[in-house]
Design a protein around this motif. Structure first.
Motif, PDB file in Angstrom:
ATOM      1  N   THR A   1      39.475  55.511 -57.354  1.00  0.00           N
ATOM      2  CA  THR A   1      38.340  55.901 -58.196  1.00  0.00           C
ATOM      3  C   THR A   1      38.847  56.410 -59.546  1.00  0.00           C
ATOM      4  O   THR A   1      38.288  56.095 -60.601  1.00  0.00           O
ATOM      5  CB  THR A   1      37.489  56.992 -57.506  1.00  0.00           C
ATOM      6  OG1 THR A   1      37.312  56.630 -56.143  1.00  0.00           O
ATOM      7  CG2 THR A   1      36.137  57.150 -58.180  1.00  0.00           C
TER       8      THR A   1
ATOM      9  N   TYR B   1      38.546  53.420 -68.103  1.00  0.00           N
ATOM     10  CA  TYR B   1      37.505  53.654 -69.118  1.00  0.00           C
ATOM     11  C   TYR B   1      38.015  54.633 -70.182  1.00  0.00           C
ATOM     12  O   TYR B   1      37.892  54.391 -71.390  1.00  0.00           O
ATOM     13  CB  TYR B   1      36.212  54.175 -68.467  1.00  0.00           C
ATOM     14  CG  TYR B   1      35.326  54.915 -69.442  1.00  0.00           C
ATOM     15  CD1 TYR B   1      34.689  54.238 -70.491  1.00  0.00           C
ATOM     16  CD2 TYR B   1      35.161  56.297 -69.368  1.00  0.00           C
ATOM     17  CE1 TYR B   1      33.912  54.928 -71.422  1.00  0.00           C
ATOM     18  CE2 TYR B   1      34.385  56.987 -70.289  1.00  0.00           C
ATOM     19  CZ  TYR B   1      33.768  56.298 -71.315  1.00  0.00           C
ATOM     20  OH  TYR B   1      33.014  56.974 -72.242  1.00  0.00           O
TER      21      TYR B   1
ATOM     22  N   LEU C   1      33.698  53.799 -57.923  1.00  0.00           N
ATOM     23  CA  LEU C   1      32.729  54.789 -58.411  1.00  0.00           C
ATOM     24  C   LEU C   1      31.388  54.593 -57.708  1.00  0.00           C
ATOM     25  O   LEU C   1      30.701  55.565 -57.369  1.00  0.00           O
ATOM     26  CB  LEU C   1      32.568  54.673 -59.932  1.00  0.00           C
ATOM     27  CG  LEU C   1      33.691  55.350 -60.723  1.00  0.00           C
ATOM     28  CD1 LEU C   1      33.790  54.804 -62.141  1.00  0.00           C
ATOM     29  CD2 LEU C   1      33.500  56.869 -60.749  1.00  0.00           C
TER      30      LEU C   1
ATOM     31  N   GLU D   1      39.703  53.824 -61.937  1.00  0.00           N
ATOM     32  CA  GLU D   1      38.536  53.273 -62.655  1.00  0.00           C
ATOM     33  C   GLU D   1      38.127  54.175 -63.823  1.00  0.00           C
ATOM     34  O   GLU D   1      37.906  53.693 -64.932  1.00  0.00           O
ATOM     35  CB  GLU D   1      37.357  53.091 -61.685  1.00  0.00           C
ATOM     36  CG  GLU D   1      37.587  51.946 -60.711  1.00  0.00           C
ATOM     37  CD  GLU D   1      36.428  51.698 -59.754  1.00  0.00           C
ATOM     38  OE1 GLU D   1      36.461  50.672 -59.063  1.00  0.00           O
ATOM     39  OE2 GLU D   1      35.500  52.536 -59.678  1.00  0.00           O
ATOM     40  N   THR D   2      38.018  55.494 -63.576  1.00  0.00           N
ATOM     41  CA  THR D   2      37.638  56.368 -64.703  1.00  0.00           C
ATOM     42  C   THR D   2      38.755  56.349 -65.748  1.00  0.00           C
ATOM     43  O   THR D   2      38.493  56.381 -66.947  1.00  0.00           O
ATOM     44  CB  THR D   2      37.363  57.833 -64.262  1.00  0.00           C
ATOM     45  OG1 THR D   2      38.517  58.355 -63.619  1.00  0.00           O
ATOM     46  CG2 THR D   2      36.167  57.934 -63.342  1.00  0.00           C
TER      47      THR D   2
ATOM     48  N   ALA E   1      30.647  55.139 -64.202  1.00  0.00           N
ATOM     49  CA  ALA E   1      30.345  53.827 -63.599  1.00  0.00           C
ATOM     50  C   ALA E   1      29.610  52.939 -64.607  1.00  0.00           C
ATOM     51  O   ALA E   1      29.963  51.765 -64.790  1.00  0.00           O
ATOM     52  CB  ALA E   1      29.497  54.019 -62.331  1.00  0.00           C
TER      53      ALA E   1
ATOM     54  N   ALA F   1      31.991  51.983 -67.429  1.00  0.00           N
ATOM     55  CA  ALA F   1      32.974  50.982 -66.988  1.00  0.00           C
ATOM     56  C   ALA F   1      32.308  49.601 -66.925  1.00  0.00           C
ATOM     57  O   ALA F   1      32.872  48.599 -67.380  1.00  0.00           O
ATOM     58  CB  ALA F   1      33.550  51.370 -65.631  1.00  0.00           C
ATOM     59  N   GLN F   2      31.087  49.591 -66.400  1.00  0.00           N
ATOM     60  CA  GLN F   2      30.369  48.313 -66.283  1.00  0.00           C
ATOM     61  C   GLN F   2      30.145  47.694 -67.663  1.00  0.00           C
ATOM     62  O   GLN F   2      30.414  46.515 -67.888  1.00  0.00           O
ATOM     63  CB  GLN F   2      29.041  48.557 -65.544  1.00  0.00           C
ATOM     64  CG  GLN F   2      28.335  47.298 -65.073  1.00  0.00           C
ATOM     65  CD  GLN F   2      27.313  46.802 -66.078  1.00  0.00           C
ATOM     66  OE1 GLN F   2      26.832  47.567 -66.905  1.00  0.00           O
ATOM     67  NE2 GLN F   2      27.021  45.511 -66.026  1.00  0.00           N
TER      68      GLN F   2
ATOM     69  N   TYR G   1      34.121  49.073 -61.248  1.00  0.00           N
ATOM     70  CA  TYR G   1      33.406  50.327 -60.953  1.00  0.00           C
ATOM     71  C   TYR G   1      32.997  50.416 -59.477  1.00  0.00           C
ATOM     72  O   TYR G   1      32.186  51.264 -59.107  1.00  0.00           O
ATOM     73  CB  TYR G   1      32.163  50.446 -61.856  1.00  0.00           C
ATOM     74  CG  TYR G   1      31.257  49.237 -61.799  1.00  0.00           C
ATOM     75  CD1 TYR G   1      30.267  49.131 -60.832  1.00  0.00           C
ATOM     76  CD2 TYR G   1      31.432  48.189 -62.686  1.00  0.00           C
ATOM     77  CE1 TYR G   1      29.460  48.003 -60.749  1.00  0.00           C
ATOM     78  CE2 TYR G   1      30.635  47.060 -62.614  1.00  0.00           C
ATOM     79  CZ  TYR G   1      29.657  46.973 -61.656  1.00  0.00           C
ATOM     80  OH  TYR G   1      28.874  45.855 -61.564  1.00  0.00           O
TER      81      TYR G   1
ATOM     82  N   VAL H   1      25.224  47.935 -61.395  1.00  0.00           N
ATOM     83  CA  VAL H   1      25.705  49.182 -60.787  1.00  0.00           C
ATOM     84  C   VAL H   1      24.815  49.549 -59.586  1.00  0.00           C
ATOM     85  O   VAL H   1      25.304  49.891 -58.507  1.00  0.00           O
ATOM     86  CB  VAL H   1      25.753  50.338 -61.826  1.00  0.00           C
ATOM     87  CG1 VAL H   1      26.187  51.645 -61.161  1.00  0.00           C
ATOM     88  CG2 VAL H   1      26.703  49.999 -62.977  1.00  0.00           C
TER      89      VAL H   1
END
Ligand SMILES: NC(=O)C1=CN([C@@H]2O[C@H](COP(=O)(O)OP(=O)(O)OC[C@H]3O[C@@H](n4cnc5c(N)ncnc54)[C@H](O)[C@@H]3O)[C@@H](O)[C@H]2O)C=CC1
Ligand SMILES: O=P(O)(O)OC[C@H]1O[C@](O)(CO)[C@@H](O)[C@@H]1O
Length: 383
Positions: free
Chosen positions: A248, A255, A321, A251-252, A308, A311-312, A318, A367
């Motif tokens: 996770t 971004y 997330l 992913e953040t 999320a 990121a999308q 994501y 999402v």
């Protein structure tokens, strides 16, 4: 002696912000509704901050007192007249409730003096001081609003220190982790407070903190809760969950690196340092504390949904997330008012409507689809 007023004599209030002011030579007036804490502050006039380490080093915090904002409004207004700073650590949802009294204090102040007052909300929320300022302005007439410029300053900030729920009922002492960071956004020259870091642009700091410390913490808390764990360190010892947290935060991280041009190796170090902080067994930090208030945490600008959606939009991954959002949707702790409200909303209207209402996610957005997919999978796993 210089004076400061701090709303919220709780964990962060006593264990972090109030302590820094006291150590910087200020008298700290804590404002709270907890009568017992207020009485004790006035009787004992000090307390200890204890570090969550094997040695448990302590520091005595002096020059503190308390006022009750429900029963001592005039005294709070008077304290605001004498303060250099006014800070809060009370919870984002409480800010609108304290705004009318702060507005009264500010009105009296700008009508009687020109000394500068610096207002800083220390909450886990992007733009918390701006939000507080807007609530305060709702309670001021145009003439008073016109007098705020150059006298009352509002600075956003980011606060980072883990202060768990204290299991020393009846004592003012607070157990805290050693690490702390308090970043305040301003280009003004302001009176020094030990430990306060001044920056001109808070965005990279608060997003990096919220989407790493708080996102990571939330993933551990919600997955820990679902797997029957009690504390954060205990949950992180579960390899499967630890891996999920890493994924996770990748992913953040992707971004944040893209958005703010962070150095990837530095950011990885930052993540690892935070994971070490979470492993501190002396904190004994309950998953239900970190998971508290899931409706707030599922908000569009908060630690799960915002990274999320960002990121999308940026074409990044994501799905982890989305799994964290799904886990938050399954948080049904019966002592948490928001968790109970959330579960009732899901029961009545379904997950998709809840995501629309609370998280402002469109019904058929990518999402939303991924969260529902993860929610159904998690539901099966925890059955
Ligand atoms: N505990 C932590 O590790 C951290 C907390 N924060 C943030 O700091 C804020 C405070 O969190 P904690 O100190 O953990 O919470 P806490 O629950 O320990 O303290 C909040 C205090 O506010 C008081 N309060 C509640 N309603 C009030 C009202 N209407 N008027 C006056 N006082 C009122 C409570 O009596 C309590 O003493 C939150 O925004 C949290 O997200 C930020 C970083 C770390
Ligand atoms: O205080 P909140 O916003 O409810 O969230 C709990 C989080 O706050 C902290 O207490 C402090 O950052 C973290 O430990 C945790 O991520």
């Amino acid at each position: 002696m210089k004076k400061t007023v701090h709303f919220g004599a709780g964990n962060i209030g006593r264990g972090f912000i109030g302590a820094l002011f006291s150590q910087s030579g200020y008298h700290v007036t804590f404002v709270d509704i907890a009568e017992q804490i207020i009485n004790q502050l006035n009787e004992e006039k000090s307390y200890q901050v204890k570090l969550a380490t094997d040695k448990g080093e302590t520091t005595k915090i002096n020059n503190v007192s308390g006022l009750n904002n429900m029963t001592q409004e005039n005294e709070v207004v008077e304290a605001i007249q004498q303060a250099t700073y006014l800070t809060t650590a009370i919870g984002p949802n409480i800010l609108p409730r304290i705004a009318p009294l702060i507005a009264r204090g500010l009105k009296e102040r700008v009508n009687s003096q020109n000394e500068k007052l610096y207002v800083i909300a220390c909450e886990n929320q992007i733009g918390a001081t701006d939000i507080l300022r807007n609530h305060i302005l709702e309670h001021l007439d145009d003439e008073t609003k016109g007098k705020l410029d150059g006298r009352i300053y509002f600075f956003n900030s980011a606060v980072d220190r883990i202060v768990p729920i204290q299991d020393n009922k009846g004592s003012l002492d607070v157990l805290v982790e050693t690490y702390y960071e308090w970043v305040v956004e301003t280009s003004e020259i302001i009176p020094e407070v030990q430990g306060m870091k001044i920056v001109e642009d808070l965005a990279p700091y608060i997003e990096r903190k919220l989407f790493t410390v708080n996102t990571g913490h939330a993933v551990i808390a919600y997955l820990g809760y679902l797997s029957g764990k009690s504390t954060i360190d205990q949950t992180l010892a579960d390899e499967k969950i630890a891996k999920q947290v890493q994924e996770t935060l990748k992913e953040t991280g992707a971004y944040l690196i893209k958005q703010y041009g962070l150095d990837e190796a530095e950011h990885t170090k930052y993540i690892n340092k935070i994971l070490e902080r979470f492993k501190n067994p002396y904190l004994n930090d309950a998953v239900t504390r970190v998971a508290r208030g899931p409706i707030r945490k599922l908000g569009p600008e908060d630690r799960l949904v915002r990274p999320a959606t960002e990121a999308q939009k940026a074409g990044l991954s994501y799905s982890n997330l989305a799994k964290a959002i799904a886990a938050a949707l399954l948080f049904d702790f019966n002592e948490d008012e928001e968790a109970q409200k959330l579960q009732a909303m899901i029961k009545e209207n379904g997950v998709m409507n809840v995501l629309k209402e609370i998280s402002k996610l469109e019904e058929n957005s990518e999402v939303t689809k991924e969260v529902i997919n993860q929610y159904e999978k998690l539901q099966q796993e925890v059955k």
